[in-house]
Design an enzyme around this catalytic site. Structure first.
Site, mmCIF file in Angstrom:
data_model
loop_
_atom_site.group_PDB
_atom_site.id
_atom_site.type_symbol
_atom_site.label_atom_id
_atom_site.label_comp_id
_atom_site.label_asym_id
_atom_site.label_seq_id
_atom_site.Cartn_x
_atom_site.Cartn_y
_atom_site.Cartn_z
ATOM 1 C CG HIS A 122 -27.444 35.128 -46.405
ATOM 2 N ND1 HIS A 122 -26.531 36.021 -45.525
ATOM 3 C CD2 HIS A 122 -26.334 34.235 -46.389
ATOM 4 C CE1 HIS A 122 -25.297 35.790 -45.977
ATOM 5 N NE2 HIS A 122 -25.055 34.509 -46.417
ATOM 6 C CG ASP A 199 -31.486 37.425 -49.843
ATOM 7 O OD1 ASP A 199 -31.091 37.212 -51.631
ATOM 8 O OD2 ASP A 199 -31.169 36.761 -49.053
ATOM 9 C CD GLN A 202 -28.271 30.666 -53.530
ATOM 10 O OE1 GLN A 202 -27.975 29.873 -53.818
ATOM 11 N NE2 GLN A 202 -27.233 30.520 -52.569
ATOM 12 C CE LYS A 225 -24.380 34.361 -53.137
ATOM 13 N NZ LYS A 225 -23.883 33.109 -52.271
ATOM 14 C CB CYS A 363 -24.870 33.220 -43.666
ATOM 15 S SG CYS A 363 -22.671 33.213 -44.307
#
Ligand code: PMP
Length: 405
Positions: A122, A199, A202, A225, A363
């Site tokens: 991202h 990261d 998700q 999220k 993104c």
């Protein structure tokens, strides 16, 4: 046996019509909807005990502080972090990465050092490192992906060297759904003494996260999220590393003592939390994580896999549809293009039938470039979605193809 209809009842927003059709919300990778318990927690905070945390000598401030700090404990358990003070509140994934880039970067990245990311990142896991590299004269290296959207592990091994100081990779891709082999990535990085940031924007909603088992040095994610509010997230960092890093922003809360000559800094985690925090959303974040814990990640991922497998089969059966991202291990994200139809038109036409998906580059422009695309249409599923809703998506897509001839 958990009843999916019952789960959907917990999310008031899902019970509405959009453009004359019952809403089908398939934009969960962008943000998830919020259960009533999260909405209630926000309301209760502002109606019952709104007050600034940590400093007050009165009942409301005490209650606000306890509720605020309870979220930190819940996150510690959610990630299985060893120490409570390893959990730093941030505005979200983006701020977590920027915090590490600014502070770890300041202390440990020097001219000629190398930082490795992957092609799946991202923009928020690309740009902060580019900025840091520019500042420090360091070099950014990128692990390529194969045609399925999986990183090429041998290429990663080739990039690792004694110049590598940090590897920062996405746990699960928002654009393609690919789950990265993060344990292997971390093990190899540690062999040469590099630190690893994951990261988790998700992965946090879908996969079991155990930062001790993963042995990552940093893990960042966003509440919104994971059924929580926007504007709040968390950074996990190993205690020794966080202690060795300089503070991020300066201001109230992050100090021990201030004189005009010199300031000493607070202990972890407050050293990284300058200013009045986002109290209401932090309090509500706990209720979101408790909601996930009640359902259980096993149930959630089984449900989402069922939706993903079914949607993949159905879309693969349509001639003109091409799924982008066919990794063996995926979270419930399905990116696709339709021959001759712009993704934006797909999105608009599905919206006319009450189906919310996302279109564009997500993104991840460099990743789109890798596949020679400007963008894709993306449906992303959450535990409150159903197979019947997938049928509506498939029917909508078939209708669009027919209309475009
Ligand atoms: N990384 C990934 C993989 C994401 O999906 C997102 C959100 N789309 C981010 C980072 C940024 O998260 P936030 O906007 O919540 O800071």
């Amino acid at each position: 046996m958990i009843d999916v209809q019952k789960i959907k009842q917990d999310f008031p927003i899902l019970h509405q019509e959009v453009n004359g059709h019952p809403l089908v919300y398939f934009d969960n990778a962008a943000t998830t909807q919020k259960p009533q318990s999260v909405i209630d927690a926000l309301n209760q905070y502002y109606t019952g005990y709104n007050s600034n945390v940590h400093r007050g000598a009165h009942a409301l401030a005490d209650k606000a502080t306890r509720e605020f700090e309870a979220t930190r404990e819940t996150i510690q358990k959610f990630l299985n972090a060893e120490h409570l003070e390893e959990i730093i509140f941030t505005r979200g994934t983006t701020e977590g990465i920027n915090l590490v880039a600014a502070t770890f970067g300041k202390a440990f990245i020097n001219e000629g050092d190398e930082i490795i990311i992957s092609s799946l990142e991202h923009h928020s896991n690309i740009v902060p490192w580019q900025m840091l590299c520019e500042q420090k004269g360091a070099i950014l290296k990128v692990i390529p992906v194969n045609d399925n959207g999986e990183i090429i592990f041998e290429e990663y091994l080739n990039l690792l060297s004694d110049k590598t100081k940090l590897v920062s990779v996405v746990h699960a891709s928002n654009a393609l759904g690919t789950i990265n082999p993060v344990k292997d990535i971390i093990r190899e990085a540690h062999k040469i003494g590099a630190k690893v940031l994951l990261d988790g924007a998700q992965s946090s909603a879908h996969l079991h996260i155990d930062v001790q088992d993963l042995d990552c040095d940093f893990f960042v994610f966003s509440a919104h999220k994971v059924f929580g509010p926007t504007g709040i997230g968390a950074l996990y960092g190993k205690k020794d590393l966080l202690n060795a890093m300089p503070p991020y922003q300066g201001g109230g809360e992050m100090i021990k003592e201030v004189t005009f000559e010199k300031t000493t800094y607070n202990e972890l985690p407050y050293k990284f939390e300058a200013g009045t925090p986002n109290i209401a959303d932090t309090v509500a974040f706990r209720h979101a994580l408790e909601y996930v814990n009640e359902l259980g990640k096993d149930f959630i991922s089984a449900r989402e896999n069922e939706l993903l497998t079914y949607a993949t089969e159905q879309l693969n059966a349509i001639d003109k549809v091409r799924i982008i991202g066919t990794a063996a291990k995926k979270v419930s994200v399905i990116s696709f293009v339709i021959e001759g139809i712009h993704p934006y038109d797909i999105g608009m036409m599905l919206d006319a039938r009450g189906i919310a998906i996302r279109t564009g580059h997500h993104c991840t422009q460099p990743l789109m470039n890798r596949f020679g695309l400007e963008g894709t249409a993306r449906a992303s599923f959450a535990v409150y979605n159903s197979l019947e809703e997938v049928d509506k998506l498939v029917e909508g897509i078939k209708r669009i193809i027919k209309m475009f001839g």
